[in-house]
Design a protein around this motif. Structure first.
Motif, short mmCIF file in Angstrom:
data_model
loop_
_atom_site.label_atom_id
_atom_site.label_comp_id
_atom_site.label_asym_id
_atom_site.label_seq_id
_atom_site.Cartn_x
_atom_site.Cartn_y
_atom_site.Cartn_z
N HIS A 191 0.97 -1.21 0.05
CA HIS A 191 -0.09 0.01 0.02
C HIS A 191 0.94 1.42 -0.01
O HIS A 191 0.65 2.41 -0.64
CB HIS A 191 -0.98 -0.09 1.21
CG HIS A 191 -1.91 1.23 1.34
ND1 HIS A 191 -1.44 2.37 1.61
CD2 HIS A 191 -3.06 1.09 1.07
CE1 HIS A 191 -2.47 3.16 1.85
NE2 HIS A 191 -3.58 2.44 1.52
N TYR A 194 0.17 2.24 4.74
CA TYR A 194 -0.92 1.69 5.41
C TYR A 194 -0.83 1.94 6.78
O TYR A 194 0.16 1.31 7.80
CB TYR A 194 -0.50 0.16 5.08
CG TYR A 194 -1.69 -0.82 5.64
CD1 TYR A 194 -2.96 -1.13 4.91
CD2 TYR A 194 -1.87 -1.50 7.11
CE1 TYR A 194 -3.95 -1.94 5.34
CE2 TYR A 194 -2.64 -2.08 7.53
CZ TYR A 194 -3.88 -2.45 6.61
OH TYR A 194 -4.99 -3.21 6.99
N PHE A 211 -5.49 3.87 -1.43
CA PHE A 211 -4.48 2.74 -1.95
C PHE A 211 -4.22 3.18 -3.27
O PHE A 211 -3.61 1.95 -4.13
CB PHE A 211 -5.35 1.69 -1.72
CG PHE A 211 -6.92 1.76 -2.31
CD1 PHE A 211 -7.30 2.10 -3.50
CD2 PHE A 211 -8.07 1.98 -1.45
CE1 PHE A 211 -8.50 2.11 -3.95
CE2 PHE A 211 -9.24 2.01 -1.70
CZ PHE A 211 -9.24 2.39 -3.18
N LEU A 214 -0.64 1.68 -4.80
CA LEU A 214 -0.21 0.41 -4.44
C LEU A 214 0.75 -0.23 -5.64
O LEU A 214 0.45 0.09 -6.88
CB LEU A 214 -1.67 -0.31 -4.26
CG LEU A 214 -1.22 -1.76 -3.89
CD1 LEU A 214 -2.33 -2.38 -2.81
CD2 LEU A 214 -1.08 -2.84 -5.09
N ASP A 222 4.74 -2.38 4.72
CA ASP A 222 3.54 -1.87 5.15
C ASP A 222 3.23 -2.45 6.72
O ASP A 222 2.78 -1.61 7.51
CB ASP A 222 2.46 -2.52 4.25
CG ASP A 222 2.00 -1.77 3.06
OD1 ASP A 222 2.39 -0.76 2.94
OD2 ASP A 222 1.24 -2.43 2.27
#
Length: 335
Positions: A191, A194, A211, A214, A222
């Motif tokens: 991500h 995160y 997100f 990503l 993360d």
């Protein structure tokens, strides 16, 4: 068309689209959040239940990458905002309203174990998803860009210093070792932000936000973003326990984590790389974007570096740079 006129025209277009998507000609909109780049979020007024309109102006924010990743995550069982209507050409989406507070706004010492357990379970689910073959990778170019943020914005712009040859060599060597470590780790969906402020405490959640960046990246990235957050600090024994819990869950789920001792080292090193980068980003937000509040967290990052870097002989060049140059210069700026 002037900027105010353009703004007014976009607002009118947004409201008209929302009313049509809702089939409610009297619905209104109010700002739901700020500080999201060109993308903006608006909560409906006069509707039950309330909804969120995401506005991504074409030419400034392409909504398609967000939608593509959202759909991949949802297909993999990750809780993400539901899309109720979409118009990709105009950049409007109608989303479910997940409510007000994020995990960052409700977490405290008493409920942290429960929130972290839920966030770790969701992360393991996210890391288990097969990404499309053309998914971007967290590679050398991205790591080099991240490394440059620290020197360009925190060291040069915020601290106002130019590193001498010895310090430049120390920073380059440390950054190289951090990058090599990141590149050598097993790769999973990552991500890259995160953390509790991007998680919403809802049923089946937490729901994951923000997100769209990503990538396929280092498996430890993360977990350490979540547990050594840019905005929240926890006692190190709790963080260590959560990291061990994550590792056990990841092993059980088939996520390709290395042995525990190697994973804990990788998490430490990813945390160092990430905190150096964020120091650069926060300095840029202050000096370029006129958002000074972020730099108030700089002492948190330096304390984290003080706690972790001396544990590893290979990071001695960074420890020497911090002790000789960075911390004394920061003390002067902060005085």
């Amino acid at each position: 068309m002037s900027e105010p006129a353009t703004h007014d025209a976009r607002a009118a277009q947004r409201l008209a689209w929302a009313r049509a998507a809702l089939h409610q000609p009297d619905a209104g909109l109010e700002r739901a959040s700020t500080d999201a780049g060109f993308r903006s979020y608006w909560r409906t007024v006069g509707t039950v239940p309330s909804r969120i309109v995401m506005d991504s102006p074409p030419g400034q924010e392409d909504v398609r990458p967000w939608l593509r990743i959202r759909d991949v995550l949802e297909a993999g069982g990750v809780r993400v905002p539901q899309v109720l209507a979409r118009d990709v050409d105009t950049g409007f989406l109608l989303l479910e309203d997940l409510g007000g507070p994020t995990v960052a706004q409700v977490i405290d010492a008493g409920n942290a174990d429960a929130h972290m357990a839920a966030a770790i379970a969701q992360l393991v689910r996210l890391q288990s998803i097969p990404l499309p073959a053309d998914a971007p990778a967290f590679g050398e170019a991205l790591l080099q860009r991240d490394a440059g943020l620290f020197e360009d914005w925190f060291v040069r712009r915020h601290l106002g210093i130019e590193l001498d040859c010895g310090d430049s060599e120390r920073l380059e060597l440390a950054q190289r070792r951090l990058m090599d470590n990141a590149l050598a780790q097993p790769r999973v969906p990552t991500h890259r932000d995160y953390m509790p402020r991007n998680l919403m405490p809802v049923d089946g959640g937490p729901a994951v936000l923000d997100f769209q960046d990503l990538v396929l990246g280092p498996v430890a990235y993360d977990p350490v973003s979540l547990l050594r957050d840019a905005f929240l600090s926890w006692p190190e024994p709790r963080v260590d326990g959560w990291l061990r819990d994550y590792h056990a869950r990841a092993v059980a789920a088939g996520v390709p984590v290395p042995a525990l001792d190697l994973f804990l080292r990788d998490a430490d090193w990813c945390g160092v790389q990430r905190h150096l980068k964020i120091l650069g980003i926060f300095a840029r937000l202050h000096h370029r974007d006129g958002k000074p509040r972020y730099l108030a967290d700089a002492p948190r990052f330096l304390a984290y570096l003080d706690a972790v870097v001396p544990k590893y002989r290979a990071l001695d060049p960074l420890r020497e740079l911090l002790d000789r140059t960075i911390k004394p210069a920061f003390a002067k700026v902060a005085a």
